[in-house]
Structure formats: C-alpha cells, structure tokens
Write an enzyme that holds these catalytic residues in place. Structure first.
Site, PDB file in Angstrom:
ATOM      1  N   GLN A  83      -1.346 -16.274  -2.325  1.00  0.00           N
ATOM      2  CA  GLN A  83       0.056 -16.485  -1.938  1.00  0.00           C
ATOM      3  C   GLN A  83       0.905 -16.805  -3.158  1.00  0.00           C
ATOM      4  O   GLN A  83       2.018 -16.301  -3.301  1.00  0.00           O
ATOM      5  CB  GLN A  83       0.143 -17.588  -0.879  1.00  0.00           C
ATOM      6  CG  GLN A  83      -0.526 -17.163   0.421  1.00  0.00           C
ATOM      7  CD  GLN A  83      -0.514 -18.224   1.494  1.00  0.00           C
ATOM      8  OE1 GLN A  83      -0.073 -19.348   1.264  1.00  0.00           O
ATOM      9  NE2 GLN A  83      -1.013 -17.886   2.664  1.00  0.00           N
ATOM     10  N   ASP A  85     -10.811 -18.680   3.988  1.00  0.00           N
ATOM     11  CA  ASP A  85     -10.439 -18.979   5.375  1.00  0.00           C
ATOM     12  C   ASP A  85     -11.653 -19.151   6.288  1.00  0.00           C
ATOM     13  O   ASP A  85     -11.504 -19.474   7.467  1.00  0.00           O
ATOM     14  CB  ASP A  85      -9.545 -17.862   5.923  1.00  0.00           C
ATOM     15  CG  ASP A  85      -8.181 -17.860   5.247  1.00  0.00           C
ATOM     16  OD1 ASP A  85      -7.757 -18.924   4.754  1.00  0.00           O
ATOM     17  OD2 ASP A  85      -7.543 -16.793   5.202  1.00  0.00           O
ATOM     18  N   LYS A 107      -4.724 -10.000   9.009  1.00  0.00           N
ATOM     19  CA  LYS A 107      -3.468 -10.770   8.951  1.00  0.00           C
ATOM     20  C   LYS A 107      -2.779 -10.583   7.604  1.00  0.00           C
ATOM     21  O   LYS A 107      -1.580 -10.299   7.543  1.00  0.00           O
ATOM     22  CB  LYS A 107      -3.777 -12.249   9.222  1.00  0.00           C
ATOM     23  CG  LYS A 107      -2.556 -13.143   9.231  1.00  0.00           C
ATOM     24  CD  LYS A 107      -2.783 -14.397  10.053  1.00  0.00           C
ATOM     25  CE  LYS A 107      -3.615 -15.443   9.344  1.00  0.00           C
ATOM     26  NZ  LYS A 107      -2.903 -16.075   8.215  1.00  0.00           N
ATOM     27  N   SER A 108      -3.530 -10.738   6.519  1.00  0.00           N
ATOM     28  CA  SER A 108      -2.917 -10.616   5.183  1.00  0.00           C
ATOM     29  C   SER A 108      -2.332  -9.223   4.969  1.00  0.00           C
ATOM     30  O   SER A 108      -1.234  -9.066   4.429  1.00  0.00           O
ATOM     31  CB  SER A 108      -3.970 -10.857   4.098  1.00  0.00           C
ATOM     32  OG  SER A 108      -4.379 -12.189   4.115  1.00  0.00           O
TER      33      SER A 108
HETATM   34  C1  S3P Z   1      -3.491 -15.504   2.233  1.00  0.00           C
HETATM   35  C2  S3P Z   1      -3.998 -16.223   1.192  1.00  0.00           C
HETATM   36  C3  S3P Z   1      -4.824 -17.429   1.359  1.00  0.00           C
HETATM   37  C4  S3P Z   1      -5.355 -17.544   2.782  1.00  0.00           C
HETATM   38  C5  S3P Z   1      -4.305 -17.279   3.815  1.00  0.00           C
HETATM   39  C6  S3P Z   1      -3.748 -15.876   3.642  1.00  0.00           C
HETATM   40  C7  S3P Z   1      -2.659 -14.325   1.961  1.00  0.00           C
HETATM   41  O1  S3P Z   1      -4.037 -18.561   1.086  1.00  0.00           O
HETATM   42  O2  S3P Z   1      -5.897 -18.836   2.981  1.00  0.00           O
HETATM   43  O3  S3P Z   1      -4.836 -17.406   5.116  1.00  0.00           O
HETATM   44  O4  S3P Z   1      -2.404 -13.521   2.878  1.00  0.00           O
HETATM   45  O5  S3P Z   1      -2.249 -14.154   0.797  1.00  0.00           O
HETATM   46  P1  S3P Z   1      -3.879 -19.166  -0.400  1.00  0.00           P
HETATM   47  O6  S3P Z   1      -3.140 -18.191  -1.209  1.00  0.00           O
HETATM   48  O7  S3P Z   1      -3.094 -20.435  -0.194  1.00  0.00           O
HETATM   49  O8  S3P Z   1      -5.277 -19.417  -0.876  1.00  0.00           O
END
Ligand code: S3P
Length: 433
Positions: A173, A319, A25-26
């Site tokens: 994020q 996650d 996903k990321s």
């Molecule tokens: C993600 C970062 C994580 C993760 C999210 C996806 C990303 O969040 O929990 O599912 O793709 O950068 P945080 O940056 O809030 O930890």
C-alpha cells in the site's frame, strides 16, 4: 457499516468438491483504479463485489468516472485519462478498506483539487502517516487528525516532484501510493522496500501501458504516464482460498479443488508455509490471466507439523496469519511466527485477536511482540468468540470450528462481506455434500 450478526459453525466430517473463490481483492481495487485513470473503456470481469472494492468504485464514481454493469456481471469502466477526474463534492468514504485509503491518497496527491478521505471506526485508527509522510515530501499538502497520522485527512494535490523513497516497511500500500503519485509527474520515482511486497500495482500498470521497472528491492515508475484502457480478468483471491486450504488440511478425509486461484509469488507464501508444515497442496493447470499467474489448487487433508516462519515469507503471506495460526493449532509441535509486527496494524491487532480467540477454544497460543507462538493439539474444544469486526478473524475461527469438538459461535460475522461475501454460503454448500 455492515450489520452485526452471530454465526455458529459446527464441526464437519470431511470436505470435498470443487469451489471457485471470489476475485482477488488487491487486484480488483487496482482494476477499478487503473481503468478509471485510463482513457477509454475497460471491461473488468471477475471483480470482487466485497465492500472494500465497492468503496473504491464509489470514490471514482464520485469523481465523474462512468461505470456500467452488464448482465454478465462485468463492469464497463470509462475513464478520461489522468486529468479526467473531477473534484468530489463530498467526503470519500473508504469504509474498512486500507487499500482504498492508501492508494487513493497517492492518486489524489497528484490531482489539482481538494479531497477528504475517511473510513469506518477501524480504518480511522490505522496508521496513515506511512503514506502521508512520503506524499507530503513529494509536495502534496495533506492535513489529518492526530498530527497528520490518522484519517480523516484532507488533500490539496498537484505540483508534485518525483522522489526516491526508502520505505521502512514492506507494504504494497505504501509502495503503490508513492508510485501512483510519481506516475503523475515528470521524471522517475523509485520506491525501495526491505522485502518485496505484493507487486500487483507494478504488473497491472505495465498491463495498462505504463513504464514500471521492477528490481530486487523495489520498483521505479516513469512519469508522466498515460494509461490505455485494457480489459482485465481478475483471478481468484489466494487470501480467500487460504481458508479452504487450511480447512481441507485439518478436517480429516477432505479433498478440495480450488479453481482459478492467483498464485503470484508475492502472494503465495501461504502455499509455501502449508507445504512446509507437511500439507498436501498441488498446483494444477498453471497459466496466466491478465498478467497474473493462476492455477487450480488441489488440497488433501494432511498431518501437519509446526515450523518457524519469518523474514521474506512474512509479506508474501501477510493476510494469511490468522488462518496460519489455526493450522498451527492443529499441527504437531510448535510454530513460531516472527518479523510480523505489521499484524498489529491490520483491520485489527491480529496478534492479540488470534491469541484471544484461539485460546478461548482451547489452543495453546502466546503473543510475541512481532508474532505468535502456537503449540498444536489433537483437537480443540468449541466455545464463543469475537471477530473484533475483522473479516479474516471471523473466517479463520469458522475454519477452526470445522475441526473442533463442539460448535464455535462467532460474534460479529457480517464483516466477512468486506472480502468474501459468499463465504458462509460456500461453507454451507460444502457441508451438504
Ligand atoms: C494490500 C496490501 C497489504 C495487505 C492488504 C492489501 C494491497 O497491506 O495486508 O490486505 O492491496 O496492497 P500492507 O501494504 O499494509 O502490507
């Protein structure tokens, strides 16, 4: 909004076979974003077709990016470079996706036009001050609900300056939002974080030709950057594989091979945790795909034991804690998860959600302010639980059901389409083998 569905999952005797989990996903979000910001056409293969990534794709299409889907399922994304985006005519809806909202806010802060970001009822409750504050400091004009802390919020971008930002949270994020804003201005923008969070933005930006330096404690980006179109092959999502890793460990007599899974060390905390609990997981055929390490994961059912989890391991498995709590519920002894306060601001409060759902089916689990304590049992009863609209809670409870004594009925399961659209199909396939 996805529809409301209820799913009943029955206990399994054993799981065996080979599965391919969907794209990460990321990495999928970043592939869409960076291909859209690059000059030229990028081919993206193996993209996750989850609702979250589709929100990102729709946002860029609304800003004039051209997307063509080939018969093979590959996407051809044609961007016009960093200055090629057009002001969207309407509000950009990020759905349930925190990654879309936070990374887009960094990109849009550097764009000389007006935009508004909103999301579903869950996303509108999540903290956005963590990106709005540093981006405002860089010179973006952002106005949002609840004193600039919640979506919807409006961005008037452009005229940014580079900064050094010390993030109070280890969040990819937040880190990415600031780097993506910094990418669009002259000078070097640096983000420091308390622990290393996932580094997919840094890796993929380098892959697209941007100068990004990673160092212990953070990363720097050199603006003003130009992205060059590149083809991206997205690895399988370790966060989706995690459900089958735990299922394979806790259902006696199981042996599963999960193919082409991303094993980037900023994401592979789940493997370390499950191995430390005594789980048999082997990494086979290790190789690289579009700048990301991948492997095939062989998991065999194992007797698990409780462990202590905290510190730098937490962002590396952020996650996976819903499904880690399921593994812990079937382990001998006590597992304590701490330093994980961030779980309270995910798609839902995952500490409260897992404590409620797992205790409903007979687990011994108690909430801590920054984590949870779980004492394992030989087996759990079945029952009826709620997903709270959170994809990972729904799938974690499905995994718990596989090793429970009687079926578990999970309310509100359509949310799994957020990150794992074929989760139920894969589960069904395994049960038929
Ligand atoms: C993600 C970062 C994580 C993760 C999210 C996806 C990303 O969040 O929990 O599912 O793709 O950068 P945080 O940056 O809030 O930890």
């Amino acid at each position: 909004m996805h529809k409301y569905e209820t799913t009943t999952v029955r206990p399994f005797k054993a799981l065996s076979g080979e599965i391919v989990v969907p794209g990460d996903k990321s990495i999928s979000h970043r592939a869409i974003m960076f291909a859209s910001l690059a000059k030229g056409t990028s081919r993206v293969s193996g993209l996750l077709r989850g609702e979250d990534c589709m929100s990102t794709l729709a946002a860029f299409q609304a800003m004039g990016v051209e997307v063509v889907e080939e018969d093979s399922g590959d996407l051809l994304i044609t961007g016009e470079g960093l200055s090629g985006l057009k002001e969207p005519e309407t509000v950009l809806d990020c759905g349930n996706s925190g990654t879309t909202m936070r990374l887009m806010s960094g990109i849009l802060s550097g764009q000389p036009f007006f935009s508004v970001l909103t999301g579903d009822q869950y996303l509108r409750r999540r903290p956005m001050g963590r990106v709005i504050d540093p981006l405002t400091n860089m010179g973006a004009q952002i106005n949002g609900r609840e004193g600039n802390r919640k979506a919807p919020f409006a961005i008037n971008g452009g005229h940014l300056r580079s900064v050094e930002y010390h993030s109070p949270v280890a969040s990819a994020q937040v880190k990415s939002a600031v780097l993506l804003a910094g990418m669009q201005v002259e000078g070097v923008t640096t983000v420091y974080e308390p622990h290393l969070s996932r580094d997919h933005s840094e890796r993929m930006l380098r892959y697209f030709g941007v100068r990004v330096d990673s160092f212990k404690g953070g990363a720097s980006i050199h603006g003003k950057a130009e992205l060059i179109a590149r083809d991206v092959d997205v690895p399988g999502d370790i966060s989706s594989a995690a459900f089958f890793l735990v299922a394979g460990l806790i259902v006696p007599g199981s042996e599963l091979l999960l193919k082409n899974v991303g094993v980037n060390s900023t994401r592979s905390g789940i493997i370390d945790i499950l191995q430390a609990m005594g789980g048999s997981i082997e990494l086979l055929n290790q190789r690289e795909l579009s700048g990301e390490p991948i492997a095939d994961l062989l998991v065999r059912s194992s007797e698990l034991k409780g462990i202590e989890i905290g510190g730098e391991l937490v962002p590396r498995a952020i996650d996976e804690f819903p499904v880690v709590s399921v593994a812990a519920a079937f382990a001998e002894g006590t597992t304590t998860i701490s330093d994980a306060k961030e779980l309270r601001v995910k798609e839902t409060d995952r500490i409260a959600a897992m404590c409620e759902t797992l205790s409903k089916i007979g687990a011994q689990i108690e909430p801590l302010e920054d984590g949870m304590r779980i004492t394992g049992r030989q087996s759990l009863s079945g029952g009826e639980v709620d997903s709270f609209g959170d994809h990972r809670i729904a799938m974690s409870m499905a995994v718990a059901a596989l090793a429970a004594e009687t079926p578990v009925t999970i309310r509100d399961t359509a949310c799994t389409a957020t990150s794992f659209p074929n989760f139920w199909e894969l589960l069904e396939q395994l049960s038929c083998r």
